[in-house]
Write an enzyme that holds these catalytic residues in place. Structure first.
Site, PDB file in Angstrom:
ATOM      1  N   HIS A 108      34.167  37.119  37.456  1.00  0.00           N
ATOM      2  CA  HIS A 108      32.813  37.519  37.061  1.00  0.00           C
ATOM      3  C   HIS A 108      31.837  37.236  38.193  1.00  0.00           C
ATOM      4  CE1 HIS A 108      33.392  38.444  32.854  1.00  0.00           C
ATOM      5  NE2 HIS A 108      34.070  37.330  32.663  1.00  0.00           N
ATOM      6  N   ARG A 114      38.976  44.690  37.881  1.00  0.00           N
ATOM      7  CA  ARG A 114      37.578  45.134  37.701  1.00  0.00           C
ATOM      8  C   ARG A 114      37.231  46.481  38.323  1.00  0.00           C
ATOM      9  NH1 ARG A 114      36.634  41.966  33.458  1.00  0.00           N
ATOM     10  NH2 ARG A 114      36.221  39.785  33.945  1.00  0.00           N
ATOM     11  N   ASP A 120      45.840  35.782  33.457  1.00  0.00           N
ATOM     12  CA  ASP A 120      44.735  36.380  32.694  1.00  0.00           C
ATOM     13  C   ASP A 120      43.442  36.331  33.524  1.00  0.00           C
ATOM     14  OD1 ASP A 120      43.554  37.782  30.685  1.00  0.00           O
ATOM     15  OD2 ASP A 120      43.348  36.107  29.299  1.00  0.00           O
ATOM     16  N   HIS A 154      42.801  41.199  35.587  1.00  0.00           N
ATOM     17  CA  HIS A 154      41.722  42.206  35.639  1.00  0.00           C
ATOM     18  C   HIS A 154      41.229  42.297  37.078  1.00  0.00           C
ATOM     19  CE1 HIS A 154      40.936  42.485  31.182  1.00  0.00           C
ATOM     20  NE2 HIS A 154      41.638  41.376  31.241  1.00  0.00           N
TER      21      HIS A 154
END
Lengths: 429, 333
Positions: free
Chosen positions: A310, A65, A306, A63
């Site tokens: 954050h 983002r 994966d 990801h």
């Protein structure tokens, strides 16, 4: 641009090569291995003596983002982290904001990645519009814009009929479908594996059946539709066995496991540390052992990071209220090398699961190998170098990893993407 | 690869004294006994004309209830007042707070007002751990219930009630009955009973209300209440939330009552001198028969009285543990 990587031990599992040799790169392609091509005059020389030279790694799920969640990371920041981790190709899931269900979003992602120039970003498109699990997304148009696979990620396609039609449409155009299998109702509000630890902590558990039930449904529909399918980030030994059973019956199905599932288990959650809050959840010790065996046997064809960066606040709350995920690009190779260090698997085998394994799943023959004419994507690492991931040297915008301050053995020294050096470790001391 | 942090690394100071009270799990028998002894000594305060002790004079206790509760909140409030603390009650329903950041912000704000103790109830398991470990380690945190994880003061008031009526724990067989799955009370009771050395702990309930592998906590599992109550000294009932009826866990209240409700008839299976506990509020005719709840073997009202004493005990112990820690840190600095 001509680059030569000199004196390294070249491991290229796709070509069954493991030898000391010079690698010649020219115009973004591999020009030769061993002997310089005629008239080759290097513009740049990388000294790789004592180091290992492998194809640039391919990460099947990362990801980045962007667009939509740039407080967590951007294409620029996360591809920089990828380069520092020796990863030259990232497959990104469609659940950014807006969701990847129009060609415009695909083009935006590819453009930003090209502008950053650190790594190749291959977007996955949404299987259904808005990932709502109802109306088919424009798969053909998305594919033409650059999507390499289609997924509804962890969003449910409740109607089995809608799922089957989606798979049949994908099969029509010979498109790859990716599943992140998770039954919605069995998952519920769960935030960790359901077992002794969840019972003790009073955290809502996610039973193994949440994954296996959905794997079974998907496999049956894949067989019906005759579509190429890949199962991503599996956590249960039983899921892998079911998929392997289908492979043995000739179904075009493959699977990957996220690197942290080879090391961590549900028991790590015991201290309520939100860095162990991941989705799909960390499973039992038996599952971890089973996944390791399956990786060795080749029943798991790829390892992914994966990667889910954050911002700090996303992890600052009681366990269940935190956002799941581990930032993983920079620890993918070091943890894979730890599997080798632990005697679990050979170096060449683990490199296979990080390079030509994922390339074959994607059907990208010019990636994940060092054949002449393939993309000049190379990762050079020092297998003996000990180093510690710290807040200071971490390149990803996300610091959410239990491996922060963990000492690794084996460090990327240089990454070449498209024939250009995109990362080079700072000179030591 | 990683050793999870033991709760005691958070809730005890360097001398092994309580500085937060997060869970009964992992605490030593000596410490649990100290809580019970201290609570015993506070019991007679309630009988006096002047019901106050000066132990927490000058300290500020903030009751932070992110989940509605009037009973627990009021006993904590009264306990703090009996210890002469200044008390601030905050009923913060979780719906009004967006998760994560604002919990932290709320606590940091109160921290800036120099609160000395947070009594926290929250719907997330591990909330009290999170606050004590990451947000305000220097403020004594008392867990007044976190999700399904722990409700340590409830468990300790049950222990006090059992000790006052039965004495020696080592001879007792205790059965916890009902909705074990959703119960933070049951989990805290199990750890406390095991540490205090009872002969046997049983849990009784249908499989849908038993947590996966609960036997790993050292309990005997029974799905048949008639079997499970044989030779039992202490019957610890749990409250059944009405919403469980709507989630395929149970067919109906009446079927639950028939199979797992504590009636006179079922109580007769236990030992003749068996006592009955319930954390309240009770659902008459759902998990317990009125005549049992009001009967001679019910200790439900004793539990309330003992609850006050236990809360006074852990509050005074945690504040003193924090002060000790600060003194030590001051000396080291």
């Amino acid at each position: 641009m001509k680059l030569v990587i000199q004196g390294g031990r070249v491991i290229d599992p796709a070509n069954d090569i493991d030898q000391q040799a010079d690698l010649y790169l020219q115009d973004g392609k591999v020009a030769a291995l061993g002997q310089a091509p005629e008239g080759f005059e290097a513009d740049q020389v990388l000294d790789a003596s004592g180091q290992i030279v492998v194809p640039g790694l391919i990460d099947l799920c990362a990801h980045v983002r962007e667009p939509g969640y740039t407080q967590k990371g951007t294409i620029a920041s996360e591809t920089r982290a990828a380069a520092a981790g020796g990863i030259t190709t990232l497959v990104t899931p469609p659940d950014c904001k807006p969701i990847v269900d129009t060609p415009a979003v695909v083009e935006l992602i590819i453009d930003r990645a090209e502008a950053a120039g650190n790594a190749r970003v291959l977007p996955m498109g949404a299987l259904t519009q808005g990932l709502k699990g109802e109306q088919l997304a424009p798969l053909h148009a998305l594919h033409s814009s650059g999507c390499v696979a289609f997924s509804n990620v962890r969003q449910p396609v409740r109607s089995s009929l809608a799922l089957m039609r989606s798979l049949e449409y994908a099969a029509t155009h010979d498109l790859l479908v990716q599943f992140q299998p998770q039954d919605e109702s069995l998952t519920g509000k769960g935030c960790m594996h359901e077992d002794t630890t969840s019972s003790r902590l009073g955290l809502d558990g996610i039973p193994e059946a949440a994954e296996t039930v959905e794997v079974a449904r998907c496999l049956l529909l894949v067989e019906q539709a005759g579509v190429r399918a890949h199962f991503g980030q599996l956590t249960c030994e039983r899921s892998v066995k079911m998929i392997q059973g289908s492979r043995e019956r000739g179904l075009p199905v493959t699977c990957d496991v996220a690197i942290h599932h080879f090391f961590l288990t549900d028991e790590n959650v015991a201290g309520f540390d939100s860095n162990f809050h991941v989705m799909p959840p960390l499973r039992s010790q038996l599952d971890r052992a089973g996944l390791r065996q399956a990786l060795l046997a080749g029943d798991v064809q790829a390892i992914c990071s994966d990667h889910q960066p954050h911002e700090a606040a996303a992890k600052q709350a009681p366990f269940a209220a935190t956002e799941p995920g581990i930032t993983g690009l920079e620890t993918l190779l070091p943890l894979a090398l730890l599997l080798v260090e632990q005697g679990m698997i050979d170096l060449a085998q683990v490199i296979d699961r990080l390079t030509c394994g994922p390339a074959k799943i994607l059907g990208q023959s010019e990636l994940g190998n060092l054949s002449v004419g393939s993309a000049a994507d190379v990762c050079v690492f020092d297998p003996e170098e000990k180093w510690t991931l710290t807040d200071d040297n971490c390149q990803s915008a996300g610091r959410n990893t239990p491996f922060m301050d963990f000492e690794f053995k084996g460090q990327v020294t240089a990454t070449v993407f498209g024939g250009k050096v995109v990362y080079q470790r700072a000179e030591q001391g | 690869m990683f050793e999870p942090i033991d709760a005691n690394q958070i809730q005890l100071n360097s001398q092994g004294q309580l500085k937060h009270f997060l869970t009964t799990e992992g605490l030593s028998r000596e410490l649990l006994t100290e809580i019970l002894d201290t609570a015993d000594s506070f019991l007679d305060v309630g009988e006096r004309q002047v019901k106050k002790l000066p132990l927490l004079r000058g300290t500020t206790v903030a009751n932070l209830f992110f989940e509605n509760s009037t009973r627990t909140l009021s006993t904590f409030e009264l306990a703090a007042k009996r210890l002469s603390a200044d008390v601030l009650n905050l009923n913060i329903s979780t719906s009004s707070t967006t998760k994560g950041e604002s919990l932290r912000d709320t606590l940091m704000t109160l921290h800036a007002m120099h609160a000395d103790m947070f009594v926290v109830r929250h719907s997330d398991s591990g909330a009290a751990h999170y606050i004590a470990q990451h947000v305000t380690p220097d403020v004594a945190v008392i867990n007044a219930g976190d999700g399904r994880h722990a409700h340590p003061t409830q468990a300790m008031l049950d222990m006090l009630t059992i000790r006052r009526h039965k004495g020696d724990f080592s001879k007792l067989t205790c059965a916890i009955v009902g909705d074990i799955l959703h119960s933070r009370v049951a989990r805290s009771q199990i750890h406390a009973l095991r540490t205090l050395g009872v002969a046997e702990v049983r849990v009784i309930g249908p499989q849908t209300l038993l947590p996966r592998h609960i036997e790993a906590l050292g309990v005997m599992v029974y799905t048949d209440m008639n079997e499970g109550l044989k030779d039992v000294d202490v019957v610890m009932m749990l409250r059944l939330q009405k919403e469980r009826m709507n989630s395929a866990l149970l067919p109906s209240e009446s079927e639950f009552y028939k199979l797992y409700g504590l009636t006179e008839e079922k109580l007769a299976i236990a030992k003749p001198d068996a006592v009955v506990l319930h954390p309240g509020p009770i659902n008459r005719g759902v998990e317990i028969e009125s005549s049992v709840a009001d009967g001679p073997r019910s200790l439900i009202l004793d539990q309330v009285t003992n609850g006050l004493a236990v809360r006074m005990a852990v509050m005074s112990m945690a504040v003193s543990g924090q002060m000790q820690e600060k003194q030590n840190n001051g000396e080291n600095a």
